[in-house]
Structures are given as C-alpha cells and as structure tokens.
Design an enzyme around this catalytic site. Structure first.
Site, short mmCIF file in Angstrom:
data_model
loop_
_atom_site.label_atom_id
_atom_site.label_comp_id
_atom_site.label_asym_id
_atom_site.label_seq_id
_atom_site.Cartn_x
_atom_site.Cartn_y
_atom_site.Cartn_z
N CYS A 43 0.82 -1.21 0.00
CA CYS A 43 0.00 0.00 0.00
C CYS A 43 0.86 1.26 0.00
O CYS A 43 0.35 2.36 -0.23
CB CYS A 43 -0.92 0.02 1.21
SG CYS A 43 -2.03 -1.39 1.26
N THR A 266 -10.80 -24.00 1.08
CA THR A 266 -11.23 -24.27 -0.30
C THR A 266 -12.02 -25.58 -0.30
O THR A 266 -12.24 -26.20 0.75
CB THR A 266 -10.03 -24.42 -1.24
OG1 THR A 266 -9.35 -25.65 -0.91
CG2 THR A 266 -9.06 -23.24 -1.10
N ASN A 267 -12.41 -26.01 -1.49
CA ASN A 267 -13.12 -27.29 -1.61
C ASN A 267 -12.23 -28.49 -1.36
O ASN A 267 -12.71 -29.61 -1.17
CB ASN A 267 -13.77 -27.40 -3.00
CG ASN A 267 -12.72 -27.40 -4.11
OD1 ASN A 267 -11.86 -26.54 -4.13
ND2 ASN A 267 -12.80 -28.37 -5.00
N PRO A 269 -9.64 -30.53 0.98
CA PRO A 269 -9.22 -30.58 2.39
C PRO A 269 -7.77 -30.13 2.58
O PRO A 269 -6.92 -30.44 1.73
CB PRO A 269 -9.38 -32.07 2.75
CG PRO A 269 -10.40 -32.59 1.79
CD PRO A 269 -10.21 -31.81 0.52
N ASN A 270 -7.55 -29.40 3.64
CA ASN A 270 -6.20 -28.93 3.98
C ASN A 270 -5.63 -27.90 3.02
O ASN A 270 -4.44 -27.61 3.08
CB ASN A 270 -5.22 -30.09 4.13
CG ASN A 270 -5.67 -31.05 5.21
OD1 ASN A 270 -6.17 -30.63 6.25
ND2 ASN A 270 -5.55 -32.34 4.95
N ILE A 271 -6.46 -27.39 2.14
CA ILE A 271 -6.00 -26.28 1.31
C ILE A 271 -6.86 -25.04 1.60
O ILE A 271 -8.08 -25.10 1.53
CB ILE A 271 -6.03 -26.62 -0.19
CG1 ILE A 271 -5.13 -27.84 -0.45
CG2 ILE A 271 -5.57 -25.42 -1.02
CD1 ILE A 271 -4.95 -28.19 -1.92
N ALA A 273 -7.19 -20.58 1.35
CA ALA A 273 -6.80 -19.46 0.48
C ALA A 273 -7.30 -18.15 1.07
O ALA A 273 -8.32 -18.12 1.79
CB ALA A 273 -7.34 -19.66 -0.93
N LEU A 274 -6.60 -17.07 0.74
CA LEU A 274 -6.99 -15.74 1.25
C LEU A 274 -6.34 -14.65 0.42
O LEU A 274 -5.51 -14.93 -0.44
CB LEU A 274 -6.58 -15.60 2.72
CG LEU A 274 -5.10 -15.32 3.04
CD1 LEU A 274 -4.97 -14.81 4.46
CD2 LEU A 274 -4.25 -16.56 2.85
N TYR A 419 -16.47 14.41 22.49
CA TYR A 419 -16.61 15.78 22.01
C TYR A 419 -15.74 16.77 22.77
O TYR A 419 -15.79 16.87 23.99
CB TYR A 419 -18.06 16.26 22.10
CG TYR A 419 -18.16 17.75 21.89
CD1 TYR A 419 -17.78 18.29 20.67
CD2 TYR A 419 -18.56 18.60 22.90
CE1 TYR A 419 -17.79 19.66 20.47
CE2 TYR A 419 -18.58 19.98 22.71
CZ TYR A 419 -18.19 20.50 21.50
OH TYR A 419 -18.19 21.85 21.31
#
Lengths: 542, 542
Positions: A43, A266-267, A269-271, A273-274, A419
């Site tokens: 960024c 994911t679909n 197993p053990n995998i 993702a992001l 405030y």
C-alpha cells in the site's frame, strides 16, 4: 513434524505464517514468494514514487532473514509455485534464479498468491508499466528520468489515483484516463466527483468516459484525443493470480477468484486461500466479493492460522470498507453504495449531509460530505460514504462499527461520541445523520438531487437572497427560512394545495423550513443534502 | 396554546427549545437565561482566552433575536427563575436588569440551569476567577493586563487544563495545582501522566498531591510552597445550580443533582430536567452519574423535546465518553476506568498497547497509548482510554460504538476498519487490541505494571541489548526475542520449573516470546504494555 506451505509472502501469506508460528512452535512453515521481496508495504509503493516516503528501505518491512530469526519461518523469495498435486499433497516449485524445479510436500497448503494487474489488449500496451511489486516500483522509478515530463495513468481506481497524485508530486504533467463515467467506482458519483475536483485543482487532467484505444511512442489515444505520455501506467484493476490453482481442481469463480468458506477453506481438504486471489462473503447478501484490500488479507490470515492450529475462531463477512487520500483530501466508504443498491433493485433511503468535522468556532474546521444508505423497512444501515479534508476515516470507522454491532441508522443519533471543539461537534456528524434518519422514520420526506429535474413541484430556496443569487437552482423562488412565517400566504399560493420542495445550502435550514411549513398546514419536501449535494451530483453527470 | 418554559439557554436548554419548535409550530416556548448570553460555545471559552479562537463573536452562536426569527422562541437573557410552584404550574422570574419579579405559567417546564463552579473555602478565594460563562471570560480577559506575568490554576480537570494551556499560549507563566495524585481524574494514572508530561514539556509547572491552603495578593500557598500568582483561576469542579429546584419538591441527589428517568422526567409531572444539573444513568450498573458534558446535554434536549411533543423516543444510558486536547496532544476515554473498577470490586482484565496511529512507513506516524478494560467473564468491553498526538478520538469513538452495539472485546479484532497507510494500519490499533484480548481469552497471561514490583518471578527483557541498557527495568536479564530458541537452556535454568515474566518495549515482542517459550515448554507471562506502560505507571506514582 507437520508442514505448512504458504504460497505468497505479502499481507495475507505472511500474516498466516507468523500467526501460525505463534500458535505452534513445532511446525515446519515454508513460504514461497515469486517476487524478490516478502512482507513489503504494497500500500506504500505509490508514495515512494512521489517522494512522500523518501526511503525505499522503509517499504521493506521484513526480510527472509528477519522472519527466520524471529519466527523460524523458511521464506524463499524468487520461488514460484507452478502446480499442485492435491492427491499427493505436493507442489512443484520453480526457483526463478536457477530455473530448477522441485517437489515439496505439505500437510496444509495456504494459497495467498495475490493478484496481477490486468493488462488490456490495447495496441502499444507493452509500453505501459504497472505497480504491484517492489520490482514494478523500481521499474517505474527507472523510467522517470529528468527528461520525462508527461504521464498518462490509465484507470481511476485506488492505484491509478495514488500513482497520478505521486507522479504529480514528482513534477510530471499527468493525465488520468478512466473509461467509466466517474473515478473511484466504489463510491457514488456525487461523492467521487469531489475527489476528481481535488485532483483537477492540483493540476491532474482527469478524463472520464474515456476509453484508451492506442498507446503510441509519446502519447495515448482516448476517443479522438491524444494525451502526451512520456510514460504510461496501467492501473485498470487486478485479476487473481491463480491459473495453476484452478488446474489443480480447486474451485474458482468465473473471474478466477478462489472460492472459500468463512474459515478460508477451499473445496480441497487442507488447502486454504486468502487475500486478493479469493472471493469474500458479502455482509448484506452473502454474495461473492473479490475486494482486494489489505486489512481483509491480514485478518483472514489470522483466521486461517487459527483454523489450521485448531483454535476456536469466528469470522465475519466483509463490508468492503475502503479509503483513499490524495492531496490532503480523503474519500471513504463501507457497505453497499447507491449504484449497487439500484442495480440490485433493493429498497433504500439515501441521506446526504455536509457537516463540519469539528466545532466551527474552533479554527480549521472542514466541511464533510457524508452519505448514509438505509433499509427503509428495518432501519438497518446498508452503507455509508464520506469525503473531506479531515475526519473522514473516523466517521466511516464509526459507522462500520455500528453496522458490525447491528445498530440501526436511528441508533447513530444516540451515540455518545467524544466531544471537544477541536475533535468533533456536540452533535457529531455521525449522530446528526442518525437524527436526519430518525426524522425520516417519523415521516419527513426528501427528494434526491437526481430526482429534482423531473419534479414538477414548486421549488423554494430558503437561503438568503445573497445565496439565492450566487448559487441558484433553476426555477426556484426565494423565501428565506426566517421569513417563512410572515410570508406564509405566498407559500400557500405557490403550493396551491399540494406539496412544495424546499432547499437550502446543506439541508439543515430546509429541515427547519419543512417543519415550520408542516406546522402551518403545508406539506414540504426537503432537497436532500441541499444545494451542495445537488451541485456535485449535476456536475458528476457532465 | 400550551406553553413550555425552559430554564437555561445554553446546550441542553436550547437543544430542547429548537427541537420542540420543530416538533410543534403552535406552542409558546419561552427560555429564561440568567446570564447575558444564550447558546454560546461554552466549550470554546478557554480557547478565546489563549487567542486560539481569535474572535469573541465566534463564540456567540445565536442571539435572542436570531432564535426568535428562525424558531419563534421567546428568549429572555438576564432573567433568573428563582422559584417554582409545582401545584400552580408557575415560576417566579427575576429580571436581573431591573430587579422586577413576575409570575409565569407553564404547561411543561424544562430545567437546564447548568452548574456553577465550586468555590472552595480557602482564605483569599475571593481573588480567584472561574470560567463558565461569557461574562466570566470577559472578566478573566480584563484581569490579564500586560503586567500580569504569572497565574495559578487550581484544579487539573478539563477546564483547569484547558485554561492552563491557554494562559500559557498567552505568555503567562502558569502553575497548575491539583489536590489528587494525578491530573484528569476520568483517566487512569498511567494514561493521565502522559498528558501531564506534555503540559510540563510546554512550560506549565504541574503540581499534583498539592492542596491549596491560602491565596495571597501575589501568590498561592500549597503545602509548604508559594507559587507566584498575579491571577488565580479556580477550576475545581462544578455543582448543580439547583437550590430553587429542591425547594420546589423536585427530587435531587445528595449532591444537589436533579434525579430524572431515562426520558428526562423528574418526579413532578410535566417537569423535565437535563444537562449539567442532572444525574445520568450509568451504562454498566445503572448508577447515578453527574457527567457534565455537552454532547449528553444536546442529545437529552432532543429526547425531552420529543417526549413533550409525544413523539416515540428511546434513549441510552451514558458511557461517559470524554476527550481533552492540549498542545496537540489528546487523551480520551469511555466507560469505566480501572480505578473505578477496582473501587467497585469488579473483576476486569486490563490491556495496554502502544501502536502507531497509521502505517509506520508513511511519514508522520505517532505512537498511541491505548487501554482496554474487559469483563473476563463475558468479554464485554467495560471501558477504554487512549492518548497521543493523532488518531485518539477515532479509536475511542470506534470502541464507544462497539460498546453501544454490544460487541465484545474480541469482536474488535475482526472489525473491517478503513485502511490506507496515511489513515491507519492494516491491523488497526482497535483491531490489534481486540487480538490481544482474544489471545488472553485463549489463555495468555499478562502482568500489570503495578504488579511487577511485588512479583518474585524471574524477569527477562527480550529487547535488544541497546534497549536493555538504555531503558532498564531493575532485576531483568536480557535475552533478545530472536535469540530465545538458541538460548532456551538459559531460560530453562532461570525459570527453574516455574513461570517467567518477559517484557519488551510495548508488548508485541513479549507476546511472540511467550508463544515461543510456551511451544518449548516454559510458561511465560508478558508485561502488559511493555516497558512503555510500566515506565509511565511508575512515573505516575512519584
């Protein structure tokens, strides 16, 4: 010892890796990063270009060595995962320095490959640079020699605007070209135009509704115009960097984004993702939302690391909170915008206000534009946008938090926000917009800026004669708010038994006017956000 | 036509009056204000003293004429209500200019008389000025002639600190004297000391634990010291200005504050009260809370106007959100502080962090002190405090909103707050403190700064050798976090089968260290907030 392989070593991947180590000292954690850098400040890249961030090293938050020393993580840069064998639980990794390939086994695999800039098929596009990695940054810096005077930036989204601002800071003459009718698609046009004006006031030539058709050696063609371009930056958007993932049988959306559940699974197993390569679950309708933003990558990294380590964890859908700043002006939003609500055919109530960020008698107060979108059936907050020179991030963060906590739009009116005159208002902008909403729940009516032209109702400008002359809306009659009681017969004649539309500069005097008129038996409708919203909206259509 | 009389024409009274007019065009609304000004910016008064707000007129937001023109409200300044006959529904009003008294009837009576500065019985106190009204401001301005060089401000609360700052801006040499062990009682000592240091760095002589015993012609005596004082300002606190109210049979607390229900109703039908003269209902235990703050007066004015007009209305108890700024440094808080939780014998968990307000690689990042107080049984947020040069108000407003919405402390970790490098962190300070809380829910242990001295556990400083030497905590052994794995046998020897305490500068490396040690079979406890919290806490005890 079980082994977790993480593909991608920036925001999402590295958050997962370090949290996983804190969760489990006895796990082999290996990170493969295709670029030459890990955990860099993606960024921040545009700001080094413009010299705002002077020191390139400041962007390099970690190195493979520092990550190994502190977290015992095996980080390999210039290593690209090119295929996955989900049956054998292995990946093939290519060492980009040597070209050697090796097979690596995993118990858990975390995919955080990020996204690649989209390169449109325009003649000459090979001359365009993009900005996603430290290498890209170095490349653009190498292009900007002293004899480079002009730049065209293609794409008016986050990166396009940030790059345009920073090339301007560097002394280039910059044209920003956007194919859509407005810059910054996440925001509605009457909000986005405010940022566009700031860009223009600072010397950037902004062209909307302009489709680039060719890139020449020294210029860029859009429509029937040529724009000088010693350099060209393409910032049109990103696509998930995930071809090898779909090939492995991991389910992706049509767009290529990986599909995951709320725990990042994911679909297969053990995998997991992001990050920018995955779809996130939308807070309002549960739909898939790509939303390539850093704070989600970071919080999802934590979630996945906890899931892998077997820690109890909960997570929320995404609201799409985002913010951009340029030349000291900020625009931020969360939730759905009005365009999306319209496109989805959802009922909504829109409210625009233009409060100041802190007490007006304290020096330095800045006017905000604030917009709230509300479900008229439930009073739920559907979205919010804000723009201005100060206090924008605070208001959107407060509204995001209210949405997360399930507060209604009217609940905002009763928030006991901090405030003191240099920090806010006794009636803070967020509380005030909640009060406006509450008035509408009680039956007050408004008309939107884009509805005024087709309204055939009498229009009364309740501002002062000076304001009426200086900033007119065609067709309006001027009766100042303070004169309404004594001139009520004039209003009655205008109304002719029906309703009238009233407006002032920002909507406050209009509100007072419709209450006064209601008490005197005349139904009145307030122009939402007053002249200021109307003028911005009309300008955004030009 | 029914008539509403409102006693007091500043924040609460005038909010009620204008909202009531918007609710009902056909009501006689009369406001009696004892001072010569209505609707003035009482929170701005100190800043005109220091020239921050240059123009005195800027403080006068409305006049009786402007209020009559716009709202048809009959505002009478220099009129004091001196008694109420609740059987006859009348008040006796004294015209302070003429001394004439008149009897005025009401259908509804709203009491917003405010509070008066408390004047302690100190010899010489008649020389002390106080600051509550425009007249007070004018009086202090008249005192500050060019040959006035020194001032003593008695009382280190909101007004005392603000007046001290502004007299300093004006070139006076200022001593601020506070009887309690710390300035700014709403905050805990290790937070308040940060503001005290800023005051001192800017030349104010701050004396805590100092009781003023005499005011002389040119000095003030506290303890066995004399402080030069060409002028003296007393800012010790306020008392409700409500003697005539209790005499009328309206129930008040022992302190003199009027007791009202959640709709602002007193025990007498058709008599309402709000503002600094009333008790508010505390969010946590429902207890009475005087809390003389402007934003509550404003929102309660709206509530009462709606109740009188028969509009449906809901209201919430008070959290006590407050903020103060001085010399560019801010301290804010909401909910209960640790002192109050301790005094009430409530279980709590305290968390201190010192994050920066935005990405560190973007220029201008400032370190915050952030403190969260959590119910360990329910994970409910009990209170929060923040201090720093930027971003303080935002974090407290977000946490207040989370508390209002019923979010737990761990929920803060998953807030999708707006992020760009100039506005926040990908893991925002609020999210980060939620993550720390979540780690504690999962079993991580910390020790507080005030518990360290009595701890007999081995103490390991996991910072670098340079930090260890520069800013030591007595008794600590230095093993940098990055060396823990290779020097684990040293740690094991120190631990001797039991737990160890670790610390770093702000707590982050300490957290990594205790996770590493836990993974290697050694229980470790992190010093909450690290060296920075500990140092501030110890300093606050001196």
């Amino acid at each position: 010892m079980s082994r977790t392989i993480i593909v991608g070593g920036v925001a999402g991947g590295m958050s997962t890796a370090t949290r996983l180590r804190r969760n489990d000292e006895h796990r082999d954690i290996t990170v493969f990063e295709r670029s030459g850098y890990v955990s860099f400040a993606n960024c921040g890249l545009p700001y080094h270009l413009g010299g705002v961030i002077e020191n390139r090293e400041a962007l390099l938050l970690q190195t493979p060595e520092s990550l190994n020393d502190r977290f015992n993580i095996d980080v390999r840069v210039l290593h690209e995962v090119i295929s996955i064998d989900t049956a054998a639980n292995t990946v093939v990794v290519r060492d980009l320095a040597t070209g050697n390939e090796s097979v690596e086994s995993y118990d858990d695999l975390v995919l955080a490959p990020g996204a690649q800039p989209f390169i449109p098929p325009i003649p000459g596009i090979e001359r365009a640079a993009s900005l996603r990695t430290v290498e890209d940054l170095d490349h653009i810096k190498s292009l900007v020699s002293p004899d480079v005077k002009t730049a065209v930036v293609i794409g008016g989204g986050f990166i396009g605007v940030e790059v345009a601002e920073n090339l301007q800071h560097r002394g280039l003459s910059v044209t920003l070209i956007e194919a859509a009718p407005q810059v910054m698609a996440p925001f509605d046009p009457e909000i986005a135009i405010l940022l566009q004006r700031v860009l223009e006031q600072n010397g950037i030539d902004v062209r909307t509704n302009a489709m680039v058709t060719a890139i020449g050696e020294k210029d860029v063609t859009a429509g029937d115009e040529q724009f000088p371009a010693d350099i060209v930056i393409a910032a049109i958007g990103v696509r998930p960097d995930a071809a090898f993932i779909a090939e492995a049988g991991i389910t992706t959306a049509k767009s290529g984004h990986i599909l995951v559940d709320e725990f990042g699974r994911t679909n297969v197993p053990n995998i997991y993702a992001l990050g920018d390569a995955v779809m996130k679950r939308d807070f309002l309708d549960g739909s898939d939302n790509p939303l390539p933003l850093a704070q989600n990558a970071n919080r999802h990294g934590r979630v996945i690391a906890d899931v892998i380590a077997g820690r109890p964890v909960t997570t929320r859908p995404v609201f799409g909170t985002s913010i951009i700043g340029a030349f000291g002006f900020a625009v931020a939003g969360t939730g759905w915008n009005e365009k999306r609500l319209q496109a989805a055919g959802r009922e909504y109530r829109a409210i625009h206000t233009h409060p100041i960020n802190h007490a007006g008698y304290y020096p330095g107060a800045k006017q905000l534009a604030l917009k709230l979108l509300v479900d008229p059936a439930t009073d739920a907050i559907l979205g919010a946008q804000a723009a201005g020179e100060a206090g924008v991030d605070k208001r959107i963060d407060v509204i995001l938090t209210a949405m997360t906590g399930g507060l209604t739009a009217s609940d905002l009116a009763d928030l006991e926000l901090a405030y003191a005159p240099q920090f806010g208002m006794a009636k803070d902008p967020v509380a005030l917009i909640g009060m406006v909403n509450d008035n509408m729940v009680a039956g007050e009516k408004t008309i939107q800026w884009h509805e005024l032209a087709s309204s055939e109702l009498p229009l009364i400008d309740v501002r002062t004669p000076g304001e009426f002359e200086a900033e007119p809306i065609p067709g309006a009659v001027n009766i100042p708010v303070d004169d309404l009681r004594e001139r009520i017969e004039e209003v009655r004649e205008l109304a002719n038994g029906g309703p009238v539309v009233v407006f002032c500069r920002v909507g406050l005097r209009g509100h007072i006017a419709i209450r006064t008129l209601a008490g005197l038996g005349i139904e009145a409708i307030n122009l939402d956000g007053g002249y200021v919203t109307w003028e911005a909206g009309i300008a955004s259509q030009k």
